[in-house]
Design a protein around this motif. Structure first.
Motif, mmCIF file in Angstrom:
data_model
loop_
_atom_site.group_PDB
_atom_site.id
_atom_site.type_symbol
_atom_site.label_atom_id
_atom_site.label_comp_id
_atom_site.label_asym_id
_atom_site.label_seq_id
_atom_site.Cartn_x
_atom_site.Cartn_y
_atom_site.Cartn_z
ATOM 1 N N VAL A 1 0.726 -1.213 0.091
ATOM 2 C CA VAL A 1 0.170 0.009 0.066
ATOM 3 C C VAL A 1 0.823 1.315 0.012
ATOM 4 O O VAL A 1 0.539 2.403 -0.551
ATOM 5 N N VAL A 2 2.000 1.192 0.671
ATOM 6 C CA VAL A 2 2.878 2.488 0.698
ATOM 7 C C VAL A 2 3.687 2.510 -0.718
ATOM 8 O O VAL A 2 3.667 3.733 -1.026
ATOM 9 N N ARG A 3 3.965 1.538 -1.499
ATOM 10 C CA ARG A 3 4.454 1.798 -2.762
ATOM 11 C C ARG A 3 3.413 2.005 -3.824
ATOM 12 O O ARG A 3 3.767 2.700 -4.812
ATOM 13 N N THR A 4 1.940 1.625 -3.442
ATOM 14 C CA THR A 4 1.337 1.943 -4.610
ATOM 15 C C THR A 4 -0.086 2.971 -4.628
ATOM 16 O O THR A 4 -0.542 3.557 -5.438
ATOM 17 N N ASP A 5 -0.017 3.509 -3.118
ATOM 18 C CA ASP A 5 -0.719 4.553 -2.866
ATOM 19 C C ASP A 5 -0.080 5.965 -2.822
ATOM 20 O O ASP A 5 0.804 5.989 -1.689
ATOM 21 N N SER A 6 -0.321 6.806 -3.869
ATOM 22 C CA SER A 6 0.028 8.090 -3.903
ATOM 23 C C SER A 6 -0.061 9.048 -2.686
ATOM 24 O O SER A 6 0.662 9.785 -2.263
ATOM 25 N N ARG A 7 -1.194 8.681 -1.769
ATOM 26 C CA ARG A 7 -1.389 9.558 -0.585
ATOM 27 C C ARG A 7 -0.424 9.154 0.500
ATOM 28 O O ARG A 7 -0.326 9.708 1.574
ATOM 29 N N LEU A 8 0.196 8.172 0.401
ATOM 30 C CA LEU A 8 1.246 7.420 1.461
ATOM 31 C C LEU A 8 2.627 7.978 1.055
ATOM 32 O O LEU A 8 3.553 7.119 1.214
ATOM 33 N N TYR B 1 0.493 -0.510 13.536
ATOM 34 C CA TYR B 1 0.444 0.988 12.765
ATOM 35 C C TYR B 1 -0.942 0.953 11.981
ATOM 36 O O TYR B 1 -1.510 1.871 11.979
ATOM 37 N N SER B 2 -1.676 -0.402 12.057
ATOM 38 C CA SER B 2 -2.886 -0.353 11.162
ATOM 39 C C SER B 2 -3.900 0.039 12.229
ATOM 40 O O SER B 2 -4.990 0.604 11.862
ATOM 41 N N LEU B 3 -4.002 -0.351 13.378
ATOM 42 C CA LEU B 3 -5.012 -0.170 14.364
ATOM 43 C C LEU B 3 -4.690 1.452 14.796
ATOM 44 O O LEU B 3 -5.949 2.054 14.921
ATOM 45 N N ARG B 4 -3.629 1.965 14.740
ATOM 46 C CA ARG B 4 -3.377 3.200 15.322
ATOM 47 C C ARG B 4 -3.390 4.283 14.304
ATOM 48 O O ARG B 4 -3.399 5.688 14.449
ATOM 49 N N ASN B 5 -3.294 4.111 12.833
ATOM 50 C CA ASN B 5 -3.180 5.006 11.689
ATOM 51 C C ASN B 5 -4.390 4.948 10.807
ATOM 52 O O ASN B 5 -4.429 3.999 10.041
ATOM 53 N N LYS B 6 -4.901 6.140 10.721
ATOM 54 C CA LYS B 6 -6.179 5.946 10.025
ATOM 55 C C LYS B 6 -5.855 6.108 8.467
ATOM 56 O O LYS B 6 -6.513 5.503 7.605
ATOM 57 N N GLU B 7 -4.767 6.955 8.229
ATOM 58 C CA GLU B 7 -4.345 6.967 6.748
ATOM 59 C C GLU B 7 -3.988 5.407 6.108
ATOM 60 O O GLU B 7 -4.259 5.165 5.151
ATOM 61 N N LEU B 8 -3.521 4.573 7.046
ATOM 62 C CA LEU B 8 -2.916 3.380 6.705
ATOM 63 C C LEU B 8 -4.026 2.637 6.371
ATOM 64 O O LEU B 8 -4.316 1.775 5.392
ATOM 65 N N ARG B 9 -5.088 2.513 7.216
ATOM 66 C CA ARG B 9 -6.228 1.705 7.326
ATOM 67 C C ARG B 9 -7.026 1.999 6.082
ATOM 68 O O ARG B 9 -7.624 1.240 5.146
ATOM 69 N N ASP B 10 -7.177 3.359 5.878
ATOM 70 C CA ASP B 10 -7.793 3.905 4.387
ATOM 71 C C ASP B 10 -7.121 3.403 3.440
ATOM 72 O O ASP B 10 -7.844 2.946 2.304
ATOM 73 N N ALA B 11 -5.806 3.390 3.096
ATOM 74 C CA ALA B 11 -4.995 2.989 2.060
ATOM 75 C C ALA B 11 -5.424 1.416 2.111
ATOM 76 O O ALA B 11 -5.548 1.030 0.742
ATOM 77 N N VAL B 12 -5.495 0.562 3.145
ATOM 78 C CA VAL B 12 -5.417 -0.862 2.983
ATOM 79 C C VAL B 12 -6.947 -1.153 2.194
ATOM 80 O O VAL B 12 -7.082 -1.767 1.511
ATOM 81 N N LYS B 13 -7.861 -0.359 2.670
ATOM 82 C CA LYS B 13 -9.386 -0.502 2.288
ATOM 83 C C LYS B 13 -9.362 -0.028 0.796
ATOM 84 O O LYS B 13 -10.074 -0.626 -0.209
ATOM 85 N N ARG B 14 -8.299 1.127 0.292
ATOM 86 C CA ARG B 14 -8.695 1.440 -1.175
ATOM 87 C C ARG B 14 -7.954 0.574 -2.052
ATOM 88 O O ARG B 14 -8.337 0.174 -3.135
#
Length: 316
Positions: A43-50, A285-298
């Motif tokens: 998700v970090v490598r493919t999501d431009s928001r991260l 990191y997934s539980l505490r970070n909303k941006e990361l959770r949203d990226a996983v959902k996307r």
């Protein structure tokens, strides 16, 4: 001493019973480590928001955790399914070096992440201009180089030791202390060098992380309630991971220095230390970070949409 008497392989004794239960537990842990950390990297490598420095450091930490566990767990799993668990002398020292190297690299990456959090909270206006892509690469290169170099003296000295037997390592992998004590010569210098390397890796990185958080704490004191909550949310995941990593490392260190520790308990503590942080990092990191959770959902939505498009025939 005749060369024919020298040990050419080691027998990994480890935990002596309940192999099938241990196989199931470690296989599950390994799958979770690979799956969770691979997902973060993807998700970090493919999501431009991260594309912020924090996620750049996080996905490097995930990669180091995957390598860290892959050095030992596959060999453990194969050992649980065989009666005699052997490893060549060369293979033993290669495993030892990479295990120590990845452990040190992980702490160096946590230190780089602490510096990132310090800049984000204490110097938010200059954050982007300081942590440029070039600086990020330098920090990552420094972390990995530090990890490669720190364990090198201790492992290099251990390789040169004569091993005449016994060749049974009372551990679940080629742990440095467990292997060195099998040498048929005085190993006090080896102990001093390995202890020095451990102190440099653990105490050195811990002091740098502590200095970052002391500065963050001073900055938070002068903030309003909303800003404090935002700053805490920014640091919470990293701080939890740091606490788990250094507390578990301290427990391992104490277990090896206290003679009254039961050998099996010491072994369980060391094994838990080797898998605890890698398996918990993605969860924390997934539980505490909303941006990361949203990226996983996307990411899952993209995969789901892609599969649906393939299954729907075109009518044009």
């Amino acid at each position: 001493m005749n060369d024919t008497t020298l040990v050419t392989f080691f027998i990994i004794e480890g935990l002596r019973d309940k192999y099938m239960l241990l196989f199931a537990v470690f296989l599950t842990v390994y799958i979770l480590v690979l799956g969770g950390n691979s997902l973060i990297i993807y998700v970090v490598r493919t999501d431009s928001r991260l594309n912020s420095p924090m996620y750049f450091f996080l996905h490097n930490l995930s990669f180091s955790d995957m390598v860290y566990t892959s050095v030992t767990i596959p060999n453990m799993l194969s050992g649980f399914l065989t009666d005699v668990k052997t490893i060549s002398k060369t293979g033993c020292f290669v495993q030892m070096y990479f295990f120590l190297s990845m452990a040190v690299t992980g702490r160096a990456l946590l230190t780089a992440m602490a510096f990132d959090r310090y800049l984000a909270i204490c110097n938010p206006l200059r954050y982007g201009s300081i942590l440029t892509p070039q600086v990020r690469i330098v920090l990552i290169f420094s972390a990995w180089t530090f990890g490669w170099l720190v364990p090198l003296p201790a492992v290099s000295m251990a390789i040169q030791l004569p091993f005449c037997g016994p060749n049974r390592v009372n551990h679940i992998f080629c742990d440095h202390s467990s292997v060195v004590r099998l040498a048929c010569t005085d190993t006090r210098i080896n102990s001093v060098v390995s202890l020095t390397s451990a102190l440099i890796a653990i105490i050195g990185t811990f002091l740098l992380i502590l200095a970052s958080y002391i500065s963050i704490g001073k900055a938070i004191v002068g903030m309003g309630t909303a800003e404090r909550l935002r700053a805490f949310a920014t640091c919470a995941s990293h701080l939890i991971v740091v606490c788990i990593s250094y507390v578990s490392a301290s427990c391992v260190y104490i277990s090896y220095r206290v003679a009254t520790f039961d050998p099996d308990v010491r072994l369980i503590v060391a094994v838990l230390y080797s898998v605890l942080t890698p398996v918990l990092n993605p969860i924390i990191y997934s539980l505490r970070n909303k941006e990361l959770r949203d990226a996983v959902k996307r990411a899952f939505c993209r995969c789901g949409t892609g599969r649906m498009r393939k299954t729907i025939p075109s009518i044009f």
